[in-house]
Design an enzyme around this catalytic site. Structure first.
Site, PDB file in Angstrom:
ATOM      1  N   CYS A  31      29.534 -12.462   0.981  1.00 40.87           N
ATOM      2  CA  CYS A  31      28.285 -12.222   1.716  1.00 40.87           C
ATOM      3  C   CYS A  31      27.177 -11.745   0.772  1.00 40.87           C
ATOM      4  CB  CYS A  31      28.523 -11.175   2.811  1.00 40.87           C
ATOM      5  SG  CYS A  31      27.071 -10.900   3.839  1.00 40.87           S
TER       6      CYS A  31
ATOM      7  N   ARG B 290      33.380   1.296  22.470  1.00 42.08           N
ATOM      8  CA  ARG B 290      34.588   0.817  21.774  1.00 42.08           C
ATOM      9  C   ARG B 290      34.972   1.717  20.612  1.00 42.08           C
ATOM     10  NH1 ARG B 290      33.342  -4.263  20.704  1.00 42.08           N
ATOM     11  NH2 ARG B 290      34.000  -4.774  22.801  1.00 42.08           N
TER      12      ARG B 290
ATOM     13  N   CYS C 201      30.992  -2.354   2.872  1.00 42.83           N
ATOM     14  CA  CYS C 201      31.673  -3.589   3.281  1.00 42.83           C
ATOM     15  C   CYS C 201      32.481  -4.282   2.186  1.00 42.83           C
ATOM     16  CB  CYS C 201      30.644  -4.552   3.855  1.00 42.83           C
ATOM     17  SG  CYS C 201      31.420  -6.007   4.592  1.00 42.83           S
TER      18      CYS C 201
ATOM     19  N   CYS D 190      26.333  -6.432  22.130  1.00 42.75           N
ATOM     20  CA  CYS D 190      27.334  -5.486  21.621  1.00 42.75           C
ATOM     21  C   CYS D 190      26.705  -4.863  20.387  1.00 42.75           C
ATOM     22  CB  CYS D 190      28.625  -6.230  21.266  1.00 42.75           C
ATOM     23  SG  CYS D 190      29.820  -5.215  20.367  1.00 42.75           S
TER      24      CYS D 190
ATOM     25  N   CYS E  74      36.607 -12.096  19.553  1.00 42.51           N
ATOM     26  CA  CYS E  74      35.404 -11.886  18.748  1.00 42.51           C
ATOM     27  C   CYS E  74      35.558 -12.556  17.386  1.00 42.51           C
ATOM     28  CB  CYS E  74      35.164 -10.393  18.578  1.00 42.51           C
ATOM     29  SG  CYS E  74      33.681 -10.046  17.629  1.00 42.51           S
TER      30      CYS E  74
ATOM     31  N   CYS F 148      25.536  -4.210   2.246  1.00 44.73           N
ATOM     32  CA  CYS F 148      26.010  -3.091   3.077  1.00 44.73           C
ATOM     33  C   CYS F 148      27.048  -2.285   2.279  1.00 44.73           C
ATOM     34  CB  CYS F 148      26.604  -3.618   4.381  1.00 44.73           C
ATOM     35  SG  CYS F 148      25.539  -4.826   5.200  1.00 44.73           S
TER      36      CYS F 148
ATOM     37  N   CYS G 212      32.877 -13.586  21.882  1.00 47.79           N
ATOM     38  CA  CYS G 212      31.914 -12.731  21.185  1.00 47.79           C
ATOM     39  C   CYS G 212      31.806 -13.259  19.764  1.00 47.79           C
ATOM     40  CB  CYS G 212      32.428 -11.288  21.176  1.00 47.79           C
ATOM     41  SG  CYS G 212      31.378 -10.164  20.235  1.00 47.79           S
TER      42      CYS G 212
HETATM   43  N1  SAM Z   1      28.106 -10.036   8.805  1.00 43.91           N
HETATM   44  C1  SAM Z   1      27.864  -9.630  10.118  1.00 43.91           C
HETATM   45  C2  SAM Z   1      26.912  -8.478  10.194  1.00 43.91           C
HETATM   46  O1  SAM Z   1      26.984  -7.556   9.413  1.00 43.91           O
HETATM   47  O2  SAM Z   1      26.066  -8.496  11.087  1.00 43.91           O
HETATM   48  C3  SAM Z   1      29.093  -9.327  10.927  1.00 43.91           C
HETATM   49  C4  SAM Z   1      30.280  -8.601  10.420  1.00 43.91           C
HETATM   50  S1  SAM Z   1      30.158  -6.891   9.998  1.00 43.91           S
HETATM   51  C5  SAM Z   1      31.675  -6.695   9.208  1.00 43.91           C
HETATM   52  C6  SAM Z   1      30.211  -5.989  11.521  1.00 43.91           C
HETATM   53  C7  SAM Z   1      30.232  -4.477  11.475  1.00 43.91           C
HETATM   54  O3  SAM Z   1      31.508  -4.018  11.070  1.00 43.91           O
HETATM   55  C8  SAM Z   1      29.262  -3.742  10.584  1.00 43.91           C
HETATM   56  O4  SAM Z   1      27.988  -3.677  11.130  1.00 43.91           O
HETATM   57  C9  SAM Z   1      29.912  -2.361  10.475  1.00 43.91           C
HETATM   58  O5  SAM Z   1      29.434  -1.512  11.487  1.00 43.91           O
HETATM   59  C10 SAM Z   1      31.401  -2.667  10.667  1.00 43.91           C
HETATM   60  N2  SAM Z   1      32.144  -2.476   9.412  1.00 43.91           N
HETATM   61  C11 SAM Z   1      32.116  -3.293   8.338  1.00 43.91           C
HETATM   62  N3  SAM Z   1      32.885  -2.794   7.339  1.00 43.91           N
HETATM   63  C12 SAM Z   1      33.411  -1.637   7.791  1.00 43.91           C
HETATM   64  C13 SAM Z   1      34.273  -0.646   7.217  1.00 43.91           C
HETATM   65  N4  SAM Z   1      34.720  -0.733   5.972  1.00 43.91           N
HETATM   66  N5  SAM Z   1      34.626   0.411   7.985  1.00 43.91           N
HETATM   67  C14 SAM Z   1      34.162   0.517   9.253  1.00 43.91           C
HETATM   68  N6  SAM Z   1      33.336  -0.383   9.828  1.00 43.91           N
HETATM   69  C15 SAM Z   1      32.954  -1.441   9.114  1.00 43.91           C
HETATM   70  C1  DTB Z   2      32.215  -3.858  14.915  1.00 40.75           C
HETATM   71  O1  DTB Z   2      31.343  -3.016  15.202  1.00 40.75           O
HETATM   72  N1  DTB Z   2      33.380  -3.586  14.336  1.00 40.75           N
HETATM   73  C2  DTB Z   2      34.142  -4.778  14.089  1.00 40.75           C
HETATM   74  C3  DTB Z   2      33.286  -5.842  14.808  1.00 40.75           C
HETATM   75  N2  DTB Z   2      32.110  -5.137  15.149  1.00 40.75           N
HETATM   76  C4  DTB Z   2      33.030  -7.125  14.189  1.00 40.75           C
HETATM   77  C5  DTB Z   2      34.380  -5.034  12.653  1.00 40.75           C
HETATM   78  C6  DTB Z   2      35.068  -3.914  11.966  1.00 40.75           C
HETATM   79  C7  DTB Z   2      35.269  -4.339  10.551  1.00 40.75           C
HETATM   80  C8  DTB Z   2      36.117  -3.403   9.806  1.00 40.75           C
HETATM   81  C9  DTB Z   2      36.236  -3.744   8.389  1.00 40.75           C
HETATM   82  C10 DTB Z   2      36.959  -5.002   8.079  1.00 40.75           C
HETATM   83  O2  DTB Z   2      37.882  -5.453   8.781  1.00 40.75           O
HETATM   84  O3  DTB Z   2      36.625  -5.599   7.044  1.00 40.75           O
HETATM   85 FE1  SF4 Z   3      27.763  -9.032   4.978  1.00 42.19          FE
HETATM   86 FE2  SF4 Z   3      29.520  -7.092   5.351  1.00 42.19          FE
HETATM   87 FE3  SF4 Z   3      26.942  -6.564   5.583  1.00 42.19          FE
HETATM   88 FE4  SF4 Z   3      28.153  -8.087   7.445  1.00 42.19          FE
HETATM   89  S1  SF4 Z   3      28.563  -5.936   7.003  1.00 42.19           S
HETATM   90  S2  SF4 Z   3      26.177  -8.465   6.451  1.00 42.19           S
HETATM   91  S3  SF4 Z   3      29.664  -9.155   6.157  1.00 42.19           S
HETATM   92  S4  SF4 Z   3      27.980  -7.215   3.690  1.00 42.19           S
END
Ligand code: SAM
Ligand code: DTB
Ligand code: SF4
Length: 322
Positions: free
Chosen positions: A57, A264, A64, A192, A101, A61, A132
């Protein structure tokens, strides 16, 4: 303590902070009463996640595993075939999930991806599950196309307070997030939207994030509260974990500010004790992700969850209730 707001009531930061800071038993009691007014307290909605496009990506963030900017060791993959998505979704349905989802590690979907995404939504919907997606930023046209395909929910989080946001993400702004949420709402897809805690933020940031959500023109139908899963190689790998009581306070405040939303208990349950999760359910959490993997990180084993829900006398929510 201030009383719960009805729909359309604007909360001030001070009112919400007073709730968050109230004696724990007062806060939990109020949250639980609010919860019972709209929900069966012994039902929890079960959602399942699938990463349909993993890693690589361009966004930054700081939490992530999927950002191409950090050495998390994750292998990037291309968009999954529709057939594979459907076969995974079928397994999820057989295991009792009512919502499916699908997540993609994109800044936003490209025009040429839309056809496959539409096919995924149509096929999963045809299995009788709610759908979703979480694909990054969406414009109105993209949202309308997904709505026409049958998409029920779109997940797009504000993640944290507007003040703290820039410490976590620089490649897309807080206003961009709100714009996508507006496009999703305008298309008729249910929203959501929640955030992530344990990013080194202050309590005021957690409160402010929830006030932003509660003061949207309409409350999000689902509010995921994620607890940071620290990922090696990311800037937040060493963040100080949030103290469990503070986490429960965050859930309780979400319940009081958004009485009819599904709150959630999202990422991070692997690191929570059974007792902490039980307190979260008492405080108003009524949705979880099931299955041993979230998008890339781990989630409790299904057997472990089944045993926990059984011990608490909690049953899965039926489709019509969710
Ligand atoms: N790329 C898309 C976006 O960011 O809009 C969708 C996927 S992203 C992984 C969705 C959400 O997962 C993020 O906004 C964050 O709140 C959560 N998330 C991602 N990595 C995480 C982590 N290591 N621990 C907890 N929550 C996480
Ligand atoms: C959200 O708020 N939590 C979910 C879903 N929306 C997509 C994702 C959590 C991701 C946790 C980190 C991972 O699995 O990489
Ligand atoms: Fe990309 Fe992760 Fe940020 Fe979603 S949360 S936009 S997958 S870097």
């Amino acid at each position: 303590m201030p009383t719960p707001a009805g729909g359309g009531t604007r909360w001030t930061l001070e009112e919400a902070q007073a709730l968050y800071d109230a004696p724990f038993n007062d806060l939990l009691f109020q949250a639980h009463v609010v919860h019972r007014e709209s929900f069966d307290p012994n039902r929890v909605q079960l959602s399942r996640l699938l990463s349909v496009k993993t890693g690589g990506c361009p966004e930054d963030c700081g939490y992530c595993s999927q950002s191409a900017r950090y050495p998390s060791g994750l292998k990037a993959s291309k968009l999954m075939d529709v057939e594979r998505v459907v076969s995974e979704a079928r397994k999820a349905r057989e295991a009792g999930a009512t919502r499916y989802c699908m997540g993609a590690a994109w800044r936003s979907p490209r025009a040429r991806d839309m056809e496959a995404l539409v096919a995924m939504v149509e096929a999963v919907k045809a299995l009788g599950m709610e759908t979703c997606m979480t694909l990054g930023m969406l414009d109105l046209d993209q949202a309308c196309r997904l709505k026409a395909a049958g998409l029920d929910y779109y997940n797009h989080n504000i993640d944290t307070s507007e003040r703290y946001y820039g410490e976590i993400i620089t490649t897309r702004g807080f206003a961009d997030r709100l714009e996508t949420l507006g496009n999703v709402r305008a298309s008729g897809i249910k929203v959501c939207c929640g955030g992530i805690v344990g990013l080194g933020e202050q309590a005021i940031d957690r409160v402010d994030m929830l006030v932003t959500l509660a003061n949207l023109p309409e409350h999000p139908e689902s509010v995921p509260i994620n607890m940071l899963i620290p990922i090696e190689g990311t800037p937040l790998s060493q963040a100080e974990p949030i103290e469990p009581i503070e986490f429960v306070r965050t859930i309780a405040l979400a319940r009081i500010l958004m009485p009819k939303s599904h709150v959630r208990l999202s990422a991070g349950r692997t690191a929570m004790s059974d007792e902490m999760q039980a307190l979260c359910f008492f405080a108003g959490a009524n949705s979880i992700f099931v299955g041993d993997t979230l998008l890339t990180a781990s989630n409790p084993d299904e057997d472990k969850d089944r045993i926990l829900l059984g011990r608490l006398g909690i049953k899965p929510m039926e489709l019509s209730e969710g």
